[in-house]
Design a protein around this motif. Structure first.
Motif, mmCIF file in Angstrom:
data_model
loop_
_atom_site.group_PDB
_atom_site.id
_atom_site.type_symbol
_atom_site.label_atom_id
_atom_site.label_comp_id
_atom_site.label_asym_id
_atom_site.label_seq_id
_atom_site.Cartn_x
_atom_site.Cartn_y
_atom_site.Cartn_z
ATOM 1 N N PHE A 65 0.927 -1.367 0.040
ATOM 2 C CA PHE A 65 0.000 0.072 -0.066
ATOM 3 C C PHE A 65 0.912 1.173 -0.180
ATOM 4 C CE2 PHE A 65 -3.311 -2.903 2.017
ATOM 5 C CZ PHE A 65 -4.218 -2.730 0.932
ATOM 6 N N THR A 66 2.080 1.257 0.863
ATOM 7 C CA THR A 66 2.851 2.563 0.736
ATOM 8 C C THR A 66 3.740 2.693 -0.510
ATOM 9 O OG1 THR A 66 4.472 1.005 1.955
ATOM 10 C CG2 THR A 66 2.818 2.490 3.327
ATOM 11 N N SER A 67 3.640 1.711 -1.263
ATOM 12 C CA SER A 67 4.288 1.924 -2.475
ATOM 13 C C SER A 67 3.628 2.238 -3.864
ATOM 14 C CB SER A 67 4.980 0.543 -2.894
ATOM 15 O OG SER A 67 4.291 -0.313 -3.052
ATOM 16 N N VAL A 68 2.094 2.335 -3.400
ATOM 17 C CA VAL A 68 1.498 2.882 -4.592
ATOM 18 C C VAL A 68 1.616 4.397 -4.726
ATOM 19 C CG1 VAL A 68 -1.159 3.074 -5.081
ATOM 20 C CG2 VAL A 68 -0.491 1.018 -4.147
ATOM 21 N N SER A 69 1.574 4.735 -5.835
ATOM 22 C CA SER A 69 1.713 6.040 -6.367
ATOM 23 C C SER A 69 0.471 6.932 -5.899
ATOM 24 C CB SER A 69 1.947 6.207 -7.853
ATOM 25 O OG SER A 69 1.889 7.585 -8.111
ATOM 26 N N SER A 70 0.801 8.190 -5.372
ATOM 27 C CA SER A 70 -0.244 8.949 -5.061
ATOM 28 C C SER A 70 -1.189 9.408 -6.295
ATOM 29 C CB SER A 70 0.372 10.432 -4.316
ATOM 30 O OG SER A 70 1.335 10.958 -5.197
ATOM 31 N N ASP A 71 -0.577 9.220 -7.546
ATOM 32 C CA ASP A 71 -1.436 9.755 -8.749
ATOM 33 C C ASP A 71 -2.665 8.813 -8.795
ATOM 34 O OD1 ASP A 71 0.420 11.730 -9.307
ATOM 35 O OD2 ASP A 71 1.379 10.326 -10.650
ATOM 36 N N LEU A 72 -2.554 7.606 -8.189
ATOM 37 C CA LEU A 72 -3.766 6.715 -8.154
ATOM 38 C C LEU A 72 -4.689 7.014 -7.344
ATOM 39 C CD1 LEU A 72 -4.936 3.792 -9.562
ATOM 40 C CD2 LEU A 72 -3.733 2.683 -7.494
ATOM 41 N N THR A 73 -6.005 7.410 -7.706
ATOM 42 C CA THR A 73 -7.002 7.881 -7.018
ATOM 43 C C THR A 73 -8.340 6.952 -6.866
ATOM 44 O OG1 THR A 73 -7.880 9.229 -8.502
ATOM 45 C CG2 THR A 73 -6.219 10.170 -7.207
ATOM 46 N N ASN A 74 -8.989 7.087 -7.991
ATOM 47 C CA ASN A 74 -10.326 6.336 -7.804
ATOM 48 C C ASN A 74 -10.414 5.408 -9.177
ATOM 49 O OD1 ASN A 74 -11.348 7.237 -5.201
ATOM 50 N ND2 ASN A 74 -11.895 9.143 -6.302
ATOM 51 N N GLU A 75 -9.276 5.153 -9.592
ATOM 52 C CA GLU A 75 -9.295 4.392 -11.015
ATOM 53 C C GLU A 75 -9.838 3.100 -10.818
ATOM 54 O OE1 GLU A 75 -6.912 7.761 -11.775
ATOM 55 O OE2 GLU A 75 -6.973 6.225 -10.074
ATOM 56 N N ILE A 76 -9.777 2.418 -9.471
ATOM 57 C CA ILE A 76 -10.088 1.147 -9.122
ATOM 58 C C ILE A 76 -11.066 0.931 -7.926
ATOM 59 C CG2 ILE A 76 -8.356 -0.283 -10.326
ATOM 60 C CD1 ILE A 76 -7.011 -0.393 -7.751
ATOM 61 N N ASN A 77 -12.029 2.250 -7.602
ATOM 62 C CA ASN A 77 -12.911 2.338 -6.633
ATOM 63 C C ASN A 77 -13.697 1.213 -6.632
ATOM 64 O OD1 ASN A 77 -14.268 3.181 -8.894
ATOM 65 N ND2 ASN A 77 -14.776 5.104 -8.025
ATOM 66 N N SER A 78 -13.972 0.413 -7.647
ATOM 67 C CA SER A 78 -15.185 -0.619 -7.299
ATOM 68 C C SER A 78 -14.346 -1.574 -6.425
ATOM 69 C CB SER A 78 -15.338 -1.392 -8.595
ATOM 70 O OG SER A 78 -14.065 -1.882 -9.256
ATOM 71 N N VAL A 79 -13.009 -1.524 -6.212
ATOM 72 C CA VAL A 79 -12.488 -2.820 -5.401
ATOM 73 C C VAL A 79 -11.959 -1.946 -4.036
ATOM 74 C CG1 VAL A 79 -10.733 -4.540 -4.899
ATOM 75 C CG2 VAL A 79 -12.065 -4.018 -7.210
ATOM 76 N N ILE A 80 -11.146 -0.890 -4.283
ATOM 77 C CA ILE A 80 -10.439 -0.097 -3.253
ATOM 78 C C ILE A 80 -10.376 1.292 -3.817
ATOM 79 C CG2 ILE A 80 -8.351 -0.648 -4.276
ATOM 80 C CD1 ILE A 80 -7.130 -0.688 -1.281
ATOM 81 N N SER A 81 -10.465 2.099 -2.696
ATOM 82 C CA SER A 81 -10.730 3.627 -2.914
ATOM 83 C C SER A 81 -9.404 4.238 -2.376
ATOM 84 C CB SER A 81 -11.762 4.356 -2.424
ATOM 85 O OG SER A 81 -11.779 4.174 -0.998
ATOM 86 N N ALA A 82 -9.297 5.518 -3.094
ATOM 87 C CA ALA A 82 -8.059 6.295 -2.214
ATOM 88 C C ALA A 82 -8.017 6.367 -1.036
ATOM 89 C CB ALA A 82 -7.925 7.769 -3.098
ATOM 90 N N GLU A 83 -9.216 6.757 -0.358
ATOM 91 C CA GLU A 83 -9.194 6.872 1.121
ATOM 92 C C GLU A 83 -8.994 5.381 1.777
ATOM 93 O OE1 GLU A 83 -11.347 7.733 -0.944
ATOM 94 O OE2 GLU A 83 -11.630 10.108 -0.369
ATOM 95 N N ASP A 84 -9.260 4.367 1.123
ATOM 96 C CA ASP A 84 -8.995 3.055 1.522
ATOM 97 C C ASP A 84 -7.426 2.781 1.738
ATOM 98 O OD1 ASP A 84 -11.794 2.567 1.882
ATOM 99 O OD2 ASP A 84 -11.881 1.523 0.194
ATOM 100 N N ILE A 85 -6.743 2.995 0.636
ATOM 101 C CA ILE A 85 -5.385 3.011 0.546
ATOM 102 C C ILE A 85 -4.620 3.617 1.739
ATOM 103 C CG2 ILE A 85 -3.274 3.215 -1.243
ATOM 104 C CD1 ILE A 85 -5.019 2.823 -3.367
ATOM 105 N N ALA A 86 -5.102 5.022 1.949
ATOM 106 C CA ALA A 86 -4.339 5.846 2.955
ATOM 107 C C ALA A 86 -4.598 5.306 4.149
ATOM 108 C CB ALA A 86 -5.227 7.317 2.883
ATOM 109 N N ILE A 87 -5.817 4.533 4.639
ATOM 110 C CA ILE A 87 -6.144 4.190 6.115
ATOM 111 C C ILE A 87 -5.325 3.031 6.077
ATOM 112 C CG2 ILE A 87 -7.729 3.038 7.366
ATOM 113 C CD1 ILE A 87 -9.921 5.114 6.203
#
Length: 329
Positions: A65-87
Motif C-alpha cells: 500500500f505504501t508503494s502505490v503512487s499518489s497519482d492513483l486515486t479512484n481508478e479502481i474504486n470498485s474494489v478499493i478507493s484512495a481513502e482506503d489505501i490511505a487508511i
C-alpha cells in the motif's frame, strides 16, 4: 492490460485471494515494456496489498500500500478507493514498521500526500512520532475504530491490528526506562492495572521487552536489568556462597579439633542411645574394691542424705571420728 486487470478485480470481488495472487503474477510477466496505462502496476500493487491483508500478512500488505503512487486515486474504486489505501497503508505501517521505516515510507515519504484524505489517522501518526502514545491510541480507539469495524476489507483484522499498535507503543514507551510503574502506564494507555499487567506479561513472554524484563508483583512495577546489574548480582551470589562455605568449614574444623582434644584427655560423652539403658551417673567417683573404708550397700535408699554419716560408738573409733559422704563435694 485491461483484461488482466479485470480478472484480478473479479477475483478480488469473489474473495478468491489465491486467484488474485496468481492473476497478478501472470499480469506482471505478460505485460512487458511500455504500456498505455502508466498506473497499471500501481493498481496491481494495491490489489496485491488487499490479498496480503486478507491472508494476514500485514507487513507485506503495508509495503504494497505504501508503494502505490499518489497519482492513483479512484481508478479502481470498485474494489478499493484512495481513502482506503490511505487508511490501510498508515494503519498497517503503524502496526508493523519500526520508527525509522514508518517515517521514511509513511510520515515523511510520498505517502504523506494521502494522509490529507484521513485527518484523524494523520493526527494519530503525528502523536506517535512525538512519543505521545496515549493520545495516539485514544484516537485509534475512540475516533477511528468505529469506522474501521464497518470496513469491508479491514473489519475482521481491526482488533489484532489495534493490539499490535498498543504493544508497539508500550515497547517504545518503556524503552528508555529501567523501571516503570504499571499503574502509571495504565493511566497513560487508558487501561486498568490488571489489563496492563496482562499485556506486559504477554510482551515479556514473547520477548518484546527483552529477556531481562520482569514484573514485580509486590509493588506492581516493570523492571529490566542491565548487563552490569546482572554481573553485580552474579558476583554477589558468588560471595554469599563462598561465605557460607567458609563458615561451614570453620565449624567442621572446630568440631574435629574439639573431638581430638577430648579423646586425648580421656573425656567421653554418652550418647542418647547409651543413656536409655539406665540412669546416668554424672560426677560420682568410682569406688575401689580394696578400700576398707568404702562400703557399698545394695539398698537403693542408702546415700540419699546430703549430710555426713554419723557412726555410733560401737562401730566408730575411740575418738568418735566422722566419715565424710563420698558423694558430697
Amino acid at each position: 492490460t485491461q483484461v488482466c486487470l479485470l480478472l484480478v478485480e473479479l477475483s478480488a470481488d469473489l474473495r478468491e485471494w489465491g486467484s488474485v495472487r496468481e492473476s497478478i503474477t501472470r499480469a506482471e510477466h505478460t505485460v512487458m515494456g511500455d504500456i498505455d496505462d502508466h498506473l497499471f502496476r500501481h493498481k496491481l500493487r494495491a490489489l496485491q496489498g488487499l490479498a496480503s491483508l486478507a491472508e494476514g500478512r500485514y507487513y507485506d500488505a503495508a509495503k504494497s500500500f505504501t508503494s502505490v503512487s499518489s497519482d492513483l486515486t479512484n481508478e479502481i474504486n470498485s474494489v478499493i478507493s484512495a481513502e482506503d489505501i490511505a487508511i490501510y497503508g498508515s494503519l498497517l505501517g503503524l502496526a508493523t514498521f519500526d520508527r525509522e521505516m514508518l517515517h521514511s515510507l509513511v510520515i515523511d515519504g510520498t505517502f504523506k500526500v494521502r494522509l490529507e484524505l484521513v485527518p484523524d489517522m494523520r493526527e494519530a501518526l503525528r502523536h506517535y512520532s512525538r512519543a505521545e502514545y496515549g493520545q495516539c491510541l485514544s484516537i485509534l480507539q475512540h475516533t477511528l475504530k468505529r469506522d474501521l469495524l464497518i470496513d469491508i476489507h479491514l473489519h475482521s483484522h481491526v482488533p489484532a491490528l489495534l493490539d499490535m499498535v498498543r504493544d508497539k507503543c508500550i515497547e517504545q514507551y518503556f524503552q528508555p526506562y529501567s523501571s516503570a510503574s504499571l499503574e502509571k502506564m495504565g493511566n497513560v494507555f487508558g487501561c486498568t492495572l490488571k489489563e496492563m499487567e496482562m499485556v506486559v506479561v504477554k510482551l515479556i513472554s514473547n520477548g518484546s521487552l527483552g529477556e531481562e524484563a520482569r514484573v514485580n508483583i509486590a509493588d506492581f512495577t516493570l523492571r529490566v536489568e542491565s548487563g552490569d546489574s546482572l554481573d553485580r548480582k552474579t558476583r554477589r551470589r558468588a560471595r554469599v556462597a563462598a561465605a557460607k562455605m567458609g563458615a561451614h568449614f570453620t565449624r567442621s574444623a572446630e568440631g574435629m579439633i574439639m573431638r581430638a582434644a577430648c579423646i586425648e584427655s580421656g573425656v567421653t560423652i554418652q550418647g542418647e542411645k547409651q543413656r536409655r539403658g539406665g540412669r546416668a551417673r554424672v560426677g560420682r567417683p568410682q569406688m575401689q574394691e580394696d578400700d576398707p573404708e568404702m562400703v557399698v550397700d545394695d539398698d537403693p535408699e542408702v546415700g540419699k542424705s546430703a549430710g555426713p554419716i554419723e557412726m555410733d560408738g560401737s562401730d566408730s573409733d575411740e575418738d568418735g571420728m566422722e566419715i565424710e559422704n563420698p558423694n558430697e563435694f
